[in-house]
Motif scaffolding. Structure first.
Motif, PDB file in Angstrom:
ATOM      1  N   ALA A  33       1.928  -2.399  -2.203  1.00  0.00           N
ATOM      2  CA  ALA A  33       0.737  -1.649  -1.816  1.00  0.00           C
ATOM      3  C   ALA A  33       0.978  -0.174  -2.133  1.00  0.00           C
ATOM      4  O   ALA A  33       1.843   0.459  -1.534  1.00  0.00           O
ATOM      5  N   LEU A  34       0.230   0.354  -3.122  1.00  0.00           N
ATOM      6  CA  LEU A  34       0.409   1.736  -3.574  1.00  0.00           C
ATOM      7  C   LEU A  34      -0.674   2.645  -3.022  1.00  0.00           C
ATOM      8  O   LEU A  34      -1.852   2.482  -3.334  1.00  0.00           O
ATOM      9  N   SER A  35      -0.270   3.604  -2.207  1.00  0.00           N
ATOM     10  CA  SER A  35      -1.198   4.585  -1.635  1.00  0.00           C
ATOM     11  C   SER A  35      -0.913   5.959  -2.230  1.00  0.00           C
ATOM     12  O   SER A  35       0.203   6.232  -2.656  1.00  0.00           O
ATOM     13  N   GLY A  36      -1.926   6.815  -2.192  1.00  0.00           N
ATOM     14  CA  GLY A  36      -1.752   8.190  -2.657  1.00  0.00           C
ATOM     15  C   GLY A  36      -3.066   8.737  -3.179  1.00  0.00           C
ATOM     16  O   GLY A  36      -3.972   7.978  -3.529  1.00  0.00           O
ATOM     17  N   ASP A  37      -3.153  10.046  -3.221  1.00  0.00           N
ATOM     18  CA  ASP A  37      -4.357  10.700  -3.725  1.00  0.00           C
ATOM     19  C   ASP A  37      -4.576  10.395  -5.204  1.00  0.00           C
ATOM     20  O   ASP A  37      -3.669   9.909  -5.890  1.00  0.00           O
ATOM     21  N   LEU A  38      -5.773  10.719  -5.684  1.00  0.00           N
ATOM     22  CA  LEU A  38      -6.049  10.612  -7.115  1.00  0.00           C
ATOM     23  C   LEU A  38      -5.021  11.456  -7.872  1.00  0.00           C
ATOM     24  O   LEU A  38      -4.727  12.579  -7.470  1.00  0.00           O
ATOM     25  N   GLY A  39      -4.456  10.903  -8.928  1.00  0.00           N
ATOM     26  CA  GLY A  39      -3.486  11.633  -9.743  1.00  0.00           C
ATOM     27  C   GLY A  39      -2.069  11.615  -9.210  1.00  0.00           C
ATOM     28  O   GLY A  39      -1.183  12.247  -9.782  1.00  0.00           O
ATOM     29  N   ALA A  40      -1.824  10.861  -8.133  1.00  0.00           N
ATOM     30  CA  ALA A  40      -0.476  10.822  -7.555  1.00  0.00           C
ATOM     31  C   ALA A  40       0.491   9.974  -8.373  1.00  0.00           C
ATOM     32  O   ALA A  40       1.695  10.118  -8.244  1.00  0.00           O
ATOM     33  N   VAL A 116       0.267  -5.857  -7.465  1.00  0.00           N
ATOM     34  CA  VAL A 116       0.281  -4.421  -7.190  1.00  0.00           C
ATOM     35  C   VAL A 116      -1.154  -4.046  -6.872  1.00  0.00           C
ATOM     36  O   VAL A 116      -2.052  -4.269  -7.687  1.00  0.00           O
ATOM     37  N   ILE A 117      -1.355  -3.493  -5.675  1.00  0.00           N
ATOM     38  CA  ILE A 117      -2.709  -3.122  -5.270  1.00  0.00           C
ATOM     39  C   ILE A 117      -2.756  -1.635  -4.957  1.00  0.00           C
ATOM     40  O   ILE A 117      -1.986  -1.132  -4.142  1.00  0.00           O
ATOM     41  N   GLU A 118      -3.642  -0.948  -5.671  1.00  0.00           N
ATOM     42  CA  GLU A 118      -3.876   0.473  -5.433  1.00  0.00           C
ATOM     43  C   GLU A 118      -4.976   0.613  -4.382  1.00  0.00           C
ATOM     44  O   GLU A 118      -5.891  -0.183  -4.332  1.00  0.00           O
ATOM     45  N   TRP A 119      -4.881   1.644  -3.559  1.00  0.00           N
ATOM     46  CA  TRP A 119      -5.825   1.924  -2.476  1.00  0.00           C
ATOM     47  C   TRP A 119      -5.837   0.805  -1.436  1.00  0.00           C
ATOM     48  O   TRP A 119      -6.900   0.353  -1.004  1.00  0.00           O
ATOM     49  N   PRO A 120      -4.680   0.333  -0.977  1.00  0.00           N
ATOM     50  CA  PRO A 120      -4.650  -0.768  -0.004  1.00  0.00           C
ATOM     51  C   PRO A 120      -5.286  -0.411   1.335  1.00  0.00           C
ATOM     52  O   PRO A 120      -5.741  -1.308   2.060  1.00  0.00           O
ATOM     53  N   GLU A 121      -5.355   0.878   1.646  1.00  0.00           N
ATOM     54  CA  GLU A 121      -5.954   1.290   2.917  1.00  0.00           C
ATOM     55  C   GLU A 121      -7.436   0.937   2.995  1.00  0.00           C
ATOM     56  O   GLU A 121      -8.001   0.836   4.084  1.00  0.00           O
ATOM     57  N   LEU A 122      -8.065   0.684   1.850  1.00  0.00           N
ATOM     58  CA  LEU A 122      -9.482   0.312   1.834  1.00  0.00           C
ATOM     59  C   LEU A 122      -9.706  -1.166   2.139  1.00  0.00           C
ATOM     60  O   LEU A 122     -10.832  -1.576   2.409  1.00  0.00           O
ATOM     61  N   VAL A 123      -8.637  -1.948   2.062  1.00  0.00           N
ATOM     62  CA  VAL A 123      -8.718  -3.390   2.325  1.00  0.00           C
ATOM     63  C   VAL A 123      -7.562  -3.821   3.238  1.00  0.00           C
ATOM     64  O   VAL A 123      -6.991  -4.894   3.079  1.00  0.00           O
ATOM     65  N   LYS A 124      -7.248  -2.965   4.185  1.00  0.00           N
ATOM     66  CA  LYS A 124      -6.036  -3.136   4.991  1.00  0.00           C
ATOM     67  C   LYS A 124      -5.960  -4.474   5.720  1.00  0.00           C
ATOM     68  O   LYS A 124      -4.864  -4.982   5.962  1.00  0.00           O
ATOM     69  N   GLU A 125      -7.086  -5.079   6.052  1.00  0.00           N
ATOM     70  CA  GLU A 125      -7.056  -6.370   6.734  1.00  0.00           C
ATOM     71  C   GLU A 125      -6.455  -7.465   5.860  1.00  0.00           C
ATOM     72  O   GLU A 125      -5.957  -8.475   6.376  1.00  0.00           O
ATOM     73  N   CYS A 126      -6.478  -7.277   4.552  1.00  0.00           N
ATOM     74  CA  CYS A 126      -5.953  -8.285   3.624  1.00  0.00           C
ATOM     75  C   CYS A 126      -4.474  -8.085   3.272  1.00  0.00           C
ATOM     76  O   CYS A 126      -3.841  -9.003   2.760  1.00  0.00           O
ATOM     77  N   ILE A 127      -3.957  -6.913   3.506  1.00  0.00           N
ATOM     78  CA  ILE A 127      -2.589  -6.612   3.087  1.00  0.00           C
ATOM     79  C   ILE A 127      -1.610  -7.303   4.041  1.00  0.00           C
ATOM     80  O   ILE A 127      -1.650  -7.075   5.250  1.00  0.00           O
ATOM     81  N   PRO A 128      -0.730  -8.155   3.489  1.00  0.00           N
ATOM     82  CA  PRO A 128       0.201  -8.875   4.368  1.00  0.00           C
ATOM     83  C   PRO A 128       1.206  -7.925   5.027  1.00  0.00           C
ATOM     84  O   PRO A 128       1.535  -6.865   4.481  1.00  0.00           O
ATOM     85  N   SER A 129       1.689  -8.309   6.169  1.00  0.00           N
ATOM     86  CA  SER A 129       2.623  -7.460   6.918  1.00  0.00           C
ATOM     87  C   SER A 129       3.942  -7.258   6.177  1.00  0.00           C
ATOM     88  O   SER A 129       4.641  -6.279   6.410  1.00  0.00           O
ATOM     89  N   ASP A 130       4.282  -8.175   5.272  1.00  0.00           N
ATOM     90  CA  ASP A 130       5.537  -8.042   4.529  1.00  0.00           C
ATOM     91  C   ASP A 130       5.338  -7.364   3.161  1.00  0.00           C
ATOM     92  O   ASP A 130       6.236  -7.386   2.323  1.00  0.00           O
ATOM     93  N   ALA A 131       4.182  -6.756   2.947  1.00  0.00           N
ATOM     94  CA  ALA A 131       3.942  -6.030   1.686  1.00  0.00           C
ATOM     95  C   ALA A 131       4.911  -4.859   1.592  1.00  0.00           C
ATOM     96  O   ALA A 131       5.298  -4.261   2.602  1.00  0.00           O
ATOM     97  N   PHE A 132       5.308  -4.549   0.374  1.00  0.00           N
ATOM     98  CA  PHE A 132       6.178  -3.404   0.125  1.00  0.00           C
ATOM     99  C   PHE A 132       5.258  -2.205  -0.078  1.00  0.00           C
ATOM    100  O   PHE A 132       4.547  -2.124  -1.080  1.00  0.00           O
ATOM    101  N   CYS A 133       5.237  -1.307   0.881  1.00  0.00           N
ATOM    102  CA  CYS A 133       4.311  -0.173   0.858  1.00  0.00           C
ATOM    103  C   CYS A 133       4.974   1.056   0.254  1.00  0.00           C
ATOM    104  O   CYS A 133       6.083   1.429   0.647  1.00  0.00           O
ATOM    105  N   VAL A 134       4.284   1.657  -0.704  1.00  0.00           N
ATOM    106  CA  VAL A 134       4.767   2.860  -1.378  1.00  0.00           C
ATOM    107  C   VAL A 134       3.671   3.907  -1.281  1.00  0.00           C
ATOM    108  O   VAL A 134       2.537   3.659  -1.682  1.00  0.00           O
ATOM    109  N   LYS A 135       4.027   5.061  -0.758  1.00  0.00           N
ATOM    110  CA  LYS A 135       3.089   6.178  -0.710  1.00  0.00           C
ATOM    111  C   LYS A 135       3.557   7.209  -1.726  1.00  0.00           C
ATOM    112  O   LYS A 135       4.709   7.641  -1.695  1.00  0.00           O
TER     113      LYS A 135
END
Length: 148
Positions: A33-40, A116-135
């Motif tokens: 799960a990849l989070s970050g601003d545009l251009g990050a 690999v999912i970008e913007w996971p915070e927009l679909v947080k209910e679907c992201i599994p608890s064992d996802a590897f989160c990268v900000k």
């Protein structure tokens, strides 16, 4: 863990992420799960993960098509672990139900998928608890920071 890196070092970050994923013995798809601003650097990191996996296709942002699927060649050292790279950009989705409609449940049930999912915070209910989160963060034109 927080790591500051230059664009030249993104391959090393990709390898660290993949190595950490291989230690996770879950029987479903592995999710990054990849989070970050545009251009990050979310798409840039995904492209590099694809290169490390041995994907020769030009990996582009799936912003307008939502999802792209890339087959991993059988000669890749990662092929025993992953057969497909699924790249999802949730930026244009309105809710988690939109992700489910495009086959999310089936995709994450398949142990051969690396998602690999970008913007996971927009679909947080679907992201599994064992996802590897990268900000990812943007420091300057050549430097990024990752936190995972």
């Amino acid at each position: 863990m927080k790591i500051e890196f230059s664009k030249k070092e993104i391959s090393d970050i990709s390898k660290k992420i993949l190595d950490k994923l291989l230690k996770n013995k879950i029987k479903k798809a592995k999710v990054i799960a990849l989070s970050g601003d545009l251009g990050a650097g979310k798409t840039t990191l995904t492209k590099e993960i694809g290169k490390v996996l041995g994907i020769k296709n030009n990996i582009i942002s799936p912003t307008f098509v939502i999802m792209k699927i890339y087959n991993i060649k059988s000669d890749s050292v990662y092929y025993p672990y992953f057969k497909r790279l699924i790249h999802i950009d949730a930026y244009r989705l309105n809710s988690s139900s939109d992700l489910v409609k495009i086959g999310w449940n089936e995709l994450q049930e398949d142990k051969d998928n690396l998602i690999v999912i970008e913007w996971p915070e927009l679909v947080k209910e679907c992201i599994p608890s064992d996802a590897f989160c990268v900000k990812l963060g943007h420091i300057d034109e050549q430097t990024r920071v990752s936190e995972f």
